[in-house]
Design an enzyme around this catalytic site. Structure first.
Site, PDB file in Angstrom:
ATOM      1  CB  CYS A 104      41.432  41.182  32.249  1.00  0.00           C
ATOM      2  SG  CYS A 104      41.694  39.406  32.500  1.00  0.00           S
ATOM      3  CB  CYS A 107      38.741  38.289  29.025  1.00  0.00           C
ATOM      4  SG  CYS A 107      38.446  39.378  30.445  1.00  0.00           S
ATOM      5  CB  CYS A 153      38.998  39.319  35.495  1.00  0.00           C
ATOM      6  SG  CYS A 153      38.182  39.947  34.003  1.00  0.00           S
ATOM      7  CB  CYS A 156      37.970  35.815  32.047  1.00  0.00           C
ATOM      8  SG  CYS A 156      39.432  36.601  32.773  1.00  0.00           S
ATOM      9  CB  CYS A 176      48.333  44.551  46.211  1.00  0.00           C
ATOM     10  SG  CYS A 176      50.077  44.148  45.988  1.00  0.00           S
TER      11      CYS A 176
END
Length: 284
Positions: A104, A107, A153, A156, A176
């Protein structure tokens, strides 16, 4: 007089260990202050560094929009925090072929192993599975009227993209993802992370995440309705016995009359698959 001076000296004596610890703390503060100052100067001099996540005293869940704007670049903020979508074919992560981990961009949490990446032709980085259920969350998104399964995510809550049912086996899923919402670290750069992610992915299995029920039910209902309509139409037109069509041989006309039955069967199977997905994860 000597006794008085001796007592005064004892009163101001400093414990050697305490003195050392004090000096160490002072040096650490100076070091942190210097590093923070240098990072600030670098971010002003090189704008791209502003998009690099940094650790702060504020927890991820407590970050304000202004704090996220300081951490993320404009396009990253648009996708991760405002649930936007980047233009297709614009992410360099589309071309990543190395072994590693996609993380991510907000984070730094690991999301996808490179082993689950595939070329979908969609213009966005695509994967058939995340690392495990601790990597991403799946929720229902109604922005396009019909429900879609949104991927965020787990750490976060940043928006990553959507998952669709047109991917390869072993899951049949296509995660995707927006490339700008992620970064990539090779296994060579972080061997310990690579080993940890490999173990998590193998332990969880590629289809370990259960889809939200409301992401499946509308599609199941629609497929079932279409199936019933076409099969009913076929039965009503052929007197309830479709085999009579071939009593005098199989011509083009007879075959064309089987089209509604074929369409009904196709959507019936699709509805059955969706019903199974409500009960079993996609790898069972």
């Amino acid at each position: 007089l000597l006794a008085h001076l001796s007592r005064a000296a004892c009163a101001f004596q400093v414990n050697p260990i305490s003195s050392i610890n004090t000096r160490m703390r002072i040096n650490q503060v100076r070091s942190c202050t210097t590093t923070t100052t240098h990072q600030g100067l670098l971010r002003k001099a090189v704008p791209s560094l502003a998009a690099t996540p940094t650790s702060t005293s504020t927890s991820i869940d407590d970050k304000t929009d202004e704090e996220w704007k300081e951490i993320l670049g404009p396009e990253q903020y648009y996708v991760l925090r405002e649930e936007g979508t980047e233009r297709p074919w614009t992410s360099p992560l589309n071309d990543v072929k190395e072994d590693g981990v996609f993380r991510c961009a907000g984070c730094g949490s690991p999301l996808f192993p490179s082993s689950s990446k595939f070329e979908s032709g969609s213009g966005w980085p695509s994967f058939y599975a995340p690392i495990d259920a601790d990597s991403v969350d799946l929720t229902v998104d109604y922005k396009m009227v019909l429900p879609r399964t949104e991927v965020t995510c787990k750490s976060c809550g940043g928006h990553l993209g959507h998952v669709f049912d047109d991917g390869p086996q072993p899951t049949g899923k296509r995660y995707c993802m927006n490339g700008v919402a992620m970064d990539f670290v090779t296994n060579a750069e972080d061997p310990e992370l690579a080993q940890s992610i490999s173990q998590r992915f193998e332990r969880a299995g590629p289809g370990a995440i259960q889809e939200p029920i409301m992401a499946v039910l509308p599609g199941l209902a629609l497929d079932a309705i279409i199936s019933v309509l076409f099969i009913t139409s076929f039965i009503s037109k052929n007197g309830g016995n479709g085999f009579e069509l071939f009593a005098n041989g199989a011509g083009i006309g007879q075959l064309l009359q089987l089209i509604p039955l074929g369409i009904g069967a196709f959507y019936g199977v699709s509805a059955l698959k969706k019903a199974v997905r409500l009960v079993l994860p996609s790898n069972e």
